[in-house]
Design a protein around this motif. Structure first.
Motif, PDB file in Angstrom:
ATOM      1  N   PHE A 127       9.987  -4.915 -12.914  1.00 27.21           N
ATOM      2  CA  PHE A 127      10.658  -3.731 -12.980  1.00 27.21           C
ATOM      3  C   PHE A 127       9.997  -2.702 -13.785  1.00 27.21           C
ATOM      4  O   PHE A 127       9.047  -2.628 -14.242  1.00 27.21           O
ATOM      5  CB  PHE A 127      11.830  -3.952 -14.231  1.00 27.21           C
ATOM      6  N   TYR A 153      13.033  -1.598  -9.159  1.00 28.98           N
ATOM      7  CA  TYR A 153      12.947  -3.007  -9.504  1.00 28.98           C
ATOM      8  C   TYR A 153      12.457  -3.658  -8.078  1.00 28.98           C
ATOM      9  O   TYR A 153      12.747  -3.428  -7.103  1.00 28.98           O
ATOM     10  CB  TYR A 153      13.996  -3.635 -10.196  1.00 28.98           C
ATOM     11  N   SER A 154      12.037  -4.951  -8.338  1.00 30.75           N
ATOM     12  CA  SER A 154      11.505  -5.854  -7.095  1.00 30.75           C
ATOM     13  C   SER A 154      11.838  -7.320  -7.384  1.00 30.75           C
ATOM     14  O   SER A 154      11.570  -7.546  -8.467  1.00 30.75           O
ATOM     15  CB  SER A 154      10.020  -5.482  -7.164  1.00 30.75           C
ATOM     16  N   ASP A 173      13.866  -2.397  -4.741  1.00 35.16           N
ATOM     17  CA  ASP A 173      15.172  -1.619  -4.771  1.00 35.16           C
ATOM     18  C   ASP A 173      15.182  -0.401  -5.990  1.00 35.16           C
ATOM     19  O   ASP A 173      14.483  -0.518  -7.049  1.00 35.16           O
ATOM     20  CB  ASP A 173      16.361  -2.542  -5.165  1.00 35.16           C
TER      21      ASP A 173
END
Lengths: 114, 111
Positions: free
Chosen positions: A33, A48-49, A56
């Protein structure tokens, strides 16, 4: 145990320049994040991922770009820095989608755009 | 309406007293609740997490969760000057893996 590290710790850049903030974690956490922290706004999520190549948008993504080609790295790029992007940026990671898991934070990067 | 709300403070309490910090959230699907402490110039660190209604105690800290009323609180007993910091409430909701933070409450413990 290095954990999660951010670089640089401090950065001064000029308006219009591109700048990249680095985040590296040694835990192989799936989730990463980026937050920014400003007085009166608390921590606001930028991007974030969930895994490599999955990212996203968060609450305030405009003006920022992220990538995640490797699980351990999650760089944040300001494409054309503006004074409103002066802030403290925190990277965080979390191991999995287990709802009992907290997020762990890096030490932060203080960015000043002049 | 912000998703997670906290009173910004400062909340001032004398040393040895109980400090009570409150947080409300808007999403009824929220599942996990966290309290972080952040000293000035430092990164947030986890104090407590809670997932079920009721109280959870850890040393001088007690987290309280009431999902029906959509609030979570943190009690700090025997407050010490070293507890002076900003306390951040964070929430995660079902189906997402992002942590949403409140703006934080600044606590001052007066010696």
């Amino acid at each position: 145990d290095a954990g999660i590290t951010q670089s640089p710790r401090y950065k001064i850049t000029e308006t219009g320049r591109q700048v990249t903030l680095m985040c590296h974690q040694t835990w192989s956490h799936s989730y990463m994040f980026w937050y920014r922290q400003d007085l009166g706004h608390g921590l606001r999520l930028i991007y974030y991922s969930a895994a490599a190549d999955i990212t996203d948008k968060g609450e305030v993504p405009d003006g920022y770009v992220v990538s995640r080609s490797k699980t351990e790295n999650f760089p944040l790029t300001l494409e054309s820095a503006t004074r409103s992007q002066t802030s403290v940026y925190f990277c965080a990671s979390s191991p999995d989608r287990n709802r009992y898991t907290e997020a762990f934070f890096g030490q932060g990067t203080r960015l000043t755009v002049v | 309406q912000k998703e997670v709300e906290q009173n910004s403070g400062p909340l001032s309490v004398p040393e040895g007293a109980i400090a009570s910090l409150n947080c409300t959230y808007s999403d009824r699907g929220s599942q996990s609740f966290f309290w972080y402490r952040q000293y000035s110039g430092k990164s947030p660190e986890l104090i407590m997490s809670i997932y079920s209604n009721g109280d959870k105690e850890d040393g001088r800290f007690t987290a309280q969760l009431n999902k029906a009323s959509q609030y979570v609180s943190l009690l700090i007993r025997d407050s010490q000057p070293s507890d002076s910091a900003t306390y951040l409430c964070a929430v995660t909701t079902s189906g997402t893996y992002k942590y949403i933070f409140g703006t934080g409450t600044r606590l001052k413990v007066l010696a």
